[in-house]
Design a protein around this motif. Structure first.
Motif, PDB file in Angstrom:
ATOM      1  N   GLU A   1      63.526  29.112   3.108  1.00 20.77           N
ATOM      2  CA  GLU A   1      64.523  29.325   4.009  1.00 20.77           C
ATOM      3  C   GLU A   1      65.418  29.633   3.161  1.00 20.77           C
ATOM      4  N   VAL A   2      65.882  29.270   1.850  1.00 19.43           N
ATOM      5  CA  VAL A   2      67.117  29.094   1.213  1.00 19.43           C
ATOM      6  C   VAL A   2      66.803  30.219   0.020  1.00 19.43           C
ATOM      7  N   GLU A   3      65.629  30.961   0.172  1.00 13.90           N
ATOM      8  CA  GLU A   3      65.502  32.160  -0.513  1.00 13.90           C
ATOM      9  C   GLU A   3      65.278  31.587  -2.124  1.00 13.90           C
ATOM     10  N   MET A   4      64.378  30.628  -2.172  1.00 16.57           N
ATOM     11  CA  MET A   4      64.262  30.213  -3.511  1.00 16.57           C
ATOM     12  C   MET A   4      62.443  29.935  -3.335  1.00 16.57           C
ATOM     13  N   SER A   5      61.700  30.719  -4.496  1.00 19.21           N
ATOM     14  CA  SER A   5      60.415  30.713  -4.458  1.00 19.21           C
ATOM     15  C   SER A   5      59.944  29.972  -5.618  1.00 19.21           C
ATOM     16  N   PRO A   6      60.292  28.942  -6.155  1.00 19.17           N
ATOM     17  CA  PRO A   6      59.797  28.426  -7.625  1.00 19.17           C
ATOM     18  C   PRO A   6      58.423  27.876  -7.403  1.00 19.17           C
ATOM     19  N   ASP A   7      58.053  28.072  -8.785  1.00 19.48           N
ATOM     20  CA  ASP A   7      56.750  27.405  -8.875  1.00 19.48           C
ATOM     21  C   ASP A   7      57.050  25.718  -8.898  1.00 19.48           C
ATOM     22  N   ILE A   8      55.608  25.040  -8.806  1.00 11.32           N
ATOM     23  CA  ILE A   8      55.844  23.709  -8.667  1.00 11.32           C
ATOM     24  C   ILE A   8      56.314  23.103  -9.902  1.00 11.32           C
ATOM     25  N   GLU A   9      55.651  23.661 -10.830  1.00 11.79           N
ATOM     26  CA  GLU A   9      56.384  22.912 -12.295  1.00 11.79           C
ATOM     27  C   GLU A   9      57.734  23.306 -12.361  1.00 11.79           C
ATOM     28  N   SER A  10      58.232  24.166 -11.998  1.00  8.72           N
ATOM     29  CA  SER A  10      59.756  24.495 -12.426  1.00  8.72           C
ATOM     30  C   SER A  10      60.486  23.468 -11.246  1.00  8.72           C
ATOM     31  N   LEU A  11      60.133  23.656 -10.056  1.00  6.30           N
ATOM     32  CA  LEU A  11      60.882  22.701  -9.270  1.00  6.30           C
ATOM     33  C   LEU A  11      60.718  21.006  -9.544  1.00  6.30           C
ATOM     34  N   ILE A  12      59.774  20.611 -10.087  1.00  9.87           N
ATOM     35  CA  ILE A  12      59.402  19.316 -10.355  1.00  9.87           C
ATOM     36  C   ILE A  12      60.746  18.841 -11.503  1.00  9.87           C
ATOM     37  N   GLN A  13      60.776  19.945 -12.527  1.00 12.87           N
ATOM     38  CA  GLN A  13      61.412  19.866 -13.776  1.00 12.87           C
ATOM     39  C   GLN A  13      63.054  19.931 -12.907  1.00 12.87           C
ATOM     40  N   VAL A  14      63.398  20.802 -12.260  1.00 14.53           N
ATOM     41  CA  VAL A  14      64.553  20.808 -11.628  1.00 14.53           C
ATOM     42  C   VAL A  14      65.058  19.638 -11.025  1.00 14.53           C
ATOM     43  N   PHE A  15      64.110  18.863 -10.134  1.00 12.72           N
ATOM     44  CA  PHE A  15      64.409  17.607  -9.420  1.00 12.72           C
ATOM     45  C   PHE A  15      64.385  16.654 -10.431  1.00 12.72           C
ATOM     46  N   SER A  16      63.671  16.847 -11.675  1.00 16.62           N
ATOM     47  CA  SER A  16      63.858  15.555 -12.580  1.00 16.62           C
ATOM     48  C   SER A  16      65.298  15.503 -13.174  1.00 16.62           C
ATOM     49  N   LEU A  17      66.235  16.588 -12.863  1.00 15.92           N
ATOM     50  CA  LEU A  17      67.414  16.789 -13.436  1.00 15.92           C
ATOM     51  C   LEU A  17      68.471  16.332 -12.488  1.00 15.92           C
ATOM     52  N   LEU A  18      68.035  16.380 -11.128  1.00 15.49           N
ATOM     53  CA  LEU A  18      69.115  16.070 -10.138  1.00 15.49           C
ATOM     54  C   LEU A  18      69.411  14.231 -10.019  1.00 15.49           C
ATOM     55  N   THR A  19      70.454  14.139  -9.607  1.00 13.48           N
ATOM     56  CA  THR A  19      70.808  12.546  -9.397  1.00 13.48           C
ATOM     57  C   THR A  19      69.857  11.962  -8.113  1.00 13.48           C
ATOM     58  N   ASP A  20      69.628  10.635  -8.030  1.00 11.16           N
ATOM     59  CA  ASP A  20      68.878  10.057  -6.838  1.00 11.16           C
ATOM     60  C   ASP A  20      69.745  10.522  -5.475  1.00 11.16           C
ATOM     61  N   GLU A  21      71.027  10.556  -5.625  1.00 13.37           N
ATOM     62  CA  GLU A  21      71.788  11.188  -4.402  1.00 13.37           C
ATOM     63  C   GLU A  21      71.504  12.692  -4.000  1.00 13.37           C
ATOM     64  N   GLU A  22      71.309  13.491  -4.800  1.00 14.84           N
ATOM     65  CA  GLU A  22      70.912  14.915  -4.662  1.00 14.84           C
ATOM     66  C   GLU A  22      69.672  15.009  -4.146  1.00 14.84           C
ATOM     67  N   VAL A  23      68.755  14.236  -4.799  1.00 19.55           N
ATOM     68  CA  VAL A  23      67.227  14.099  -4.264  1.00 19.55           C
ATOM     69  C   VAL A  23      67.266  13.596  -2.734  1.00 19.55           C
ATOM     70  N   HIS A  24      68.003  12.697  -2.463  1.00 16.88           N
ATOM     71  CA  HIS A  24      68.061  12.099  -1.193  1.00 16.88           C
ATOM     72  C   HIS A  24      68.774  13.027  -0.352  1.00 16.88           C
ATOM     73  N   LEU A  25      69.561  13.857  -0.722  1.00 15.53           N
ATOM     74  CA  LEU A  25      69.953  14.770   0.418  1.00 15.53           C
ATOM     75  C   LEU A  25      69.244  15.861   0.783  1.00 15.53           C
ATOM     76  N   LEU A  26      68.327  16.292  -0.358  1.00 19.56           N
ATOM     77  CA  LEU A  26      67.402  17.358  -0.075  1.00 19.56           C
ATOM     78  C   LEU A  26      66.143  16.570   0.634  1.00 19.56           C
ATOM     79  N   GLU A  27      65.871  15.493   0.435  1.00 18.58           N
ATOM     80  CA  GLU A  27      64.865  15.000   1.222  1.00 18.58           C
ATOM     81  C   GLU A  27      65.110  14.729   2.752  1.00 18.58           C
ATOM     82  N   LEU A  28      66.283  14.389   3.096  1.00 20.68           N
ATOM     83  CA  LEU A  28      66.839  14.302   4.327  1.00 20.68           C
ATOM     84  C   LEU A  28      66.826  15.428   4.943  1.00 20.68           C
ATOM     85  N   LYS A  29      67.433  16.520   4.300  1.00 25.67           N
ATOM     86  CA  LYS A  29      67.303  18.024   4.971  1.00 25.67           C
ATOM     87  C   LYS A  29      66.141  18.658   5.067  1.00 25.67           C
ATOM     88  N   TYR A  30      65.445  18.586   3.953  1.00 31.49           N
ATOM     89  CA  TYR A  30      64.041  19.537   3.865  1.00 31.49           C
ATOM     90  C   TYR A  30      62.865  18.979   4.264  1.00 31.49           C
TER      91      TYR A  30
END
Length: 179
Positions: free
Chosen positions: A113-142
């Motif tokens: 939907e947001v024009e991103m097509s990451p592979d799972i490993e890349s996405l996990i790596q990006v998620f690991s760099l986010l704050t808990d609040e940022e992950v929480h925001l993504l969780e609630l929205k998506y």
């Protein structure tokens, strides 16, 4: 496919709250309405069913204990439950890193939907760099598929602030992902 959201009339919710404030047995409709939603939210953070059940029970127990203090402010009751659940998760994870469970089918649909097509490993790596609040925001929205208004109620921000935070976060994530 996302679950159809059950619409709840705020007047019904207010009536349930008032009944539960008079008599704790009146809490049952609120518990029945929101248990599964809060359970799923907690499970995405723990990935352990028994731990999730324990934290979920504690969330509803604290809600029941503090229900007499609850005042209707125009925000849905579930927003208050999310805040209690978040506090209980934070309490549990004070000494350890939280776990985030990414459901691949929802993830792919959401990020396309947001024009991103990451592979799972890349996405996990990006998620690991986010704050808990940022992950929480993504969780609630998506993953929880909440509207901007619902997220604003849960996180106690304005709708426009949530939209701007999410937009900036997604832009930053795009830059963090490999081309």
């Amino acid at each position: 496919m996302p679950e159809a959201k059950q619409h709840i009339d705020h007047q019904d919710e207010q009536q349930w709250i008032a009944e539960a404030q008079r008599d704790p047995q009146g809490f049952e409709p609120l518990y029945n309405r929101y248990y599964d939603e809060i359970f799923r939210f907690i499970y995405r953070r723990t990935d352990r069913e028994q731990l999730t059940a324990d934290i979920c029970s504690q969330t509803f127990y604290k809600a029941l204990l503090n229900l007499k203090k609850y005042q209707w402010t125009g925000r849905p009751f579930v927003a208050w439950l999310y805040r209690i659940a978040s506090n209980e998760l934070n309490r549990h994870f004070r000494d350890q890193k939280p776990v985030f469970v990414i459901e691949e089918d929802k993830m792919w649909d959401s990020f396309q939907e947001v024009e991103m097509s990451p592979d799972i490993e890349s996405l996990i790596q990006v998620f690991s760099l986010l704050t808990d609040e940022e992950v929480h925001l993504l969780e609630l929205k998506y993953f929880e598929q909440k509207t901007f208004k619902e997220i604003a109620d849960i996180l106690d921000f304005t709708e426009s602030a949530i939209k701007m935070r999410l937009y900036r976060l997604l832009e930053r994530m795009k830059q963090m992902l490999p081309p």
